[in-house]
Write a protein that holds these residues in place. Structure first.
Motif, PDB file in Angstrom:
ATOM      1  N   UNK A   4      -0.281   8.453   8.304  1.00 24.39           N
ATOM      2  CA  UNK A   4      -1.459   9.227   7.826  1.00 24.39           C
ATOM      3  C   UNK A   4      -0.878  10.630   7.952  1.00 24.39           C
ATOM      4  N   UNK A   5      -0.483  10.888   9.011  1.00 22.54           N
ATOM      5  CA  UNK A   5       0.014  12.311   9.217  1.00 22.54           C
ATOM      6  C   UNK A   5       0.915  12.721   8.050  1.00 22.54           C
ATOM      7  N   UNK A   6       1.920  12.193   7.649  1.00 24.49           N
ATOM      8  CA  UNK A   6       2.715  12.461   6.552  1.00 24.49           C
ATOM      9  C   UNK A   6       1.940  12.571   5.204  1.00 24.49           C
ATOM     10  N   UNK A   7       0.999  11.710   4.925  1.00 27.82           N
ATOM     11  CA  UNK A   7       0.052  11.689   3.886  1.00 27.82           C
ATOM     12  C   UNK A   7      -0.756  13.285   3.702  1.00 27.82           C
ATOM     13  N   UNK A   8      -1.191  13.412   4.776  1.00 28.78           N
ATOM     14  CA  UNK A   8      -2.178  14.595   4.959  1.00 28.78           C
ATOM     15  C   UNK A   8      -1.252  15.974   4.687  1.00 28.78           C
ATOM     16  N   UNK A   9       0.082  15.895   5.461  1.00 25.33           N
ATOM     17  CA  UNK A   9       0.928  16.998   5.279  1.00 25.33           C
ATOM     18  C   UNK A   9       1.405  17.180   3.954  1.00 25.33           C
ATOM     19  N   UNK A  10       1.680  16.190   3.136  1.00 26.28           N
ATOM     20  CA  UNK A  10       2.402  16.239   1.766  1.00 26.28           C
ATOM     21  C   UNK A  10       1.214  16.708   0.773  1.00 26.28           C
ATOM     22  N   UNK A  11       0.182  16.066   1.201  1.00 31.20           N
ATOM     23  CA  UNK A  11      -0.774  16.388  -0.043  1.00 31.20           C
ATOM     24  C   UNK A  11      -1.834  17.841   0.433  1.00 31.20           C
ATOM     25  N   UNK A  12      -1.448  18.123   1.664  1.00 32.95           N
ATOM     26  CA  UNK A  12      -2.093  19.294   2.296  1.00 32.95           C
ATOM     27  C   UNK A  12      -3.737  18.990   2.277  1.00 32.95           C
TER      28      UNK A  12
ATOM     29  N   UNK B 255      -8.920  -7.257   4.120  1.00 32.05           N
ATOM     30  CA  UNK B 255      -8.987  -8.790   4.536  1.00 32.05           C
ATOM     31  C   UNK B 255      -7.811  -9.467   4.302  1.00 32.05           C
ATOM     32  N   UNK B 256      -6.964  -9.331   3.593  1.00 33.99           N
ATOM     33  CA  UNK B 256      -5.494  -9.768   3.299  1.00 33.99           C
ATOM     34  C   UNK B 256      -4.585  -9.458   4.149  1.00 33.99           C
ATOM     35  N   UNK B 257      -4.814  -8.430   4.991  1.00 29.51           N
ATOM     36  CA  UNK B 257      -3.803  -7.823   5.916  1.00 29.51           C
ATOM     37  C   UNK B 257      -3.188  -6.491   5.481  1.00 29.51           C
ATOM     38  N   UNK B 258      -3.782  -5.863   4.475  1.00 25.27           N
ATOM     39  CA  UNK B 258      -3.030  -4.577   4.136  1.00 25.27           C
ATOM     40  C   UNK B 258      -3.835  -3.562   4.359  1.00 25.27           C
ATOM     41  N   UNK B 259      -3.396  -2.458   4.731  1.00 21.50           N
ATOM     42  CA  UNK B 259      -4.121  -0.899   5.303  1.00 21.50           C
ATOM     43  C   UNK B 259      -4.267  -0.425   4.018  1.00 21.50           C
ATOM     44  N   UNK B 260      -5.293   0.330   3.664  1.00 24.05           N
ATOM     45  CA  UNK B 260      -5.516   1.201   2.636  1.00 24.05           C
ATOM     46  C   UNK B 260      -5.821   2.839   2.956  1.00 24.05           C
ATOM     47  N   UNK B 261      -5.060   3.508   2.169  1.00 24.50           N
ATOM     48  CA  UNK B 261      -5.303   5.061   2.457  1.00 24.50           C
ATOM     49  C   UNK B 261      -5.633   5.507   0.857  1.00 24.50           C
ATOM     50  N   UNK B 262      -6.930   6.299   0.956  1.00 19.41           N
ATOM     51  CA  UNK B 262      -7.384   6.784  -0.156  1.00 19.41           C
ATOM     52  C   UNK B 262      -7.589   8.263   0.213  1.00 19.41           C
ATOM     53  N   UNK B 263      -7.080   9.022  -1.141  1.00 19.38           N
ATOM     54  CA  UNK B 263      -7.177  10.550  -0.890  1.00 19.38           C
ATOM     55  C   UNK B 263      -7.938  11.430  -1.675  1.00 19.38           C
TER      56      UNK B 263
END
Length: 284
Positions: free
Chosen positions: A165-173, A231-239
């Motif tokens: 999560x931290x990497x995504x925020x930093x990369x996408x600002x 539900x299938x065990x996969x986390x989701x990150x939406x930006x």
């Protein structure tokens, strides 16, 4: 007749993101060629979307060509009028001698394109791991791999969700992102270990279909698709759709400039990134 600059930029974009890589549903390439003589200023405006604001900015800055990542024309048109704001932007561009080129999924698929840029951000500074396309690879006429839609990152050393999560925020600002945590994982949700991340710029649901990963990382997914993933065990990150794309524009500017110089385009030119192009939704 196309100007020498328009031909040079179109050829350079073809080398950066070959149009043969675009998906069959897409509409890419030179979508608007102005019938007017272009100004003496050779200027390219880079943007994700050709909005009314971007069109006005391009006119004010005397651009001769807009490279808009998203296609400005998708389906067949029965009319082309000022009553439609998006069509009006194209008509205004034509009236001011500005052509429009759109690469879209060609730039998604190609190696070194938007999805690889997203993968670099996910992998962190040491970039230890592997990256491969999510879809079947596409090959050049001489047999070289040219990439495909999506990327699957396999980290050499698993990290926790809060690190991702931290990497995504930093990369996408970005200060905020949306996260759906897998419902069948034990312990603190942000402490769950992640090894594989499926990536797709923009809207990734169709690209992720049937693909297993610890995380789906994309711009947007429909509600029922998020429910099915967690539900299938996969986390989701939406930006946010375009938030996963806009940060690539400076890289595209560098690539385009290098290609034009390598092709020995002799006349002065410049490449600018739109100041008015932005994600259409805000947190309030």
């Amino acid at each position: 007749m196309s100007s020498a600059f328009l031909k040079a930029v179109s050829a350079a974009m073809e080398r950066i993101a070959p149009l043969r890589l675009a998906e069959s549903f897409d509409n890419v390439g030179l979508l608007l060629e102005t019938p007017l003589k272009q100004s003496k200023r050779h200027r390219v405006m880079l943007t994700i979307d050709l909005t009314t604001a971007v069109a006005e900015e391009s006119i004010a800055k005397e651009a001769s060509l807009i490279v808009a990542y998203h296609p400005t024309i998708f389906g067949a048109l029965k009319s082309f009028t000022m009553a439609n704001p998006l069509q009006a932007s194209l008509l205004q561009c034509a009236a001011h001698g500005i052509s429009v080129y759109c690469p879209h999924t060609a730039l998604d698929c190609t190696w070194g394109g938007i999805n690889d840029w997203l993968a670099e951000g996910i992998m962190g500074g040491n970039r230890a791991g592997t990256v491969r396309p999510l879809q079947a690879e596409k090959f050049s006429p001489n047999g070289d791999s040219e990439g495909a839609l999506g990327r699957l990152v396999a980290l050499q050393t698993p990290v926790t969700m809060d690190v991702i999560e931290k990497r995504v925020k930093e990369h996408l600002k970005l200060s905020q992102i949306q996260v759906g945590y897998a419902s069948n994982r034990d312990g603190l949700r942000s402490s769950a270990l992640v090894e594989t991340i499926a990536i797709c710029a923009g809207s990734g649901s169709s690209v992720f279909a049937g693909k297993k990963a610890d995380v789906y990382f994309t711009g947007e997914m429909q509600h029922h698709e998020v429910l099915a993933a967690v539900a299938a065990g996969t986390n989701v990150i939406l930006c946010g759709h375009t938030n996963t794309e806009r940060g690539y524009l400076p890289i595209l500017a560098s690539k385009l400039q290098a290609q034009l110089h390598a092709a020995a385009f002799a006349e002065p030119f410049d490449i600018v990134i739109s100041n008015t192009d932005k994600h259409p939704l805000e947190f309030v």
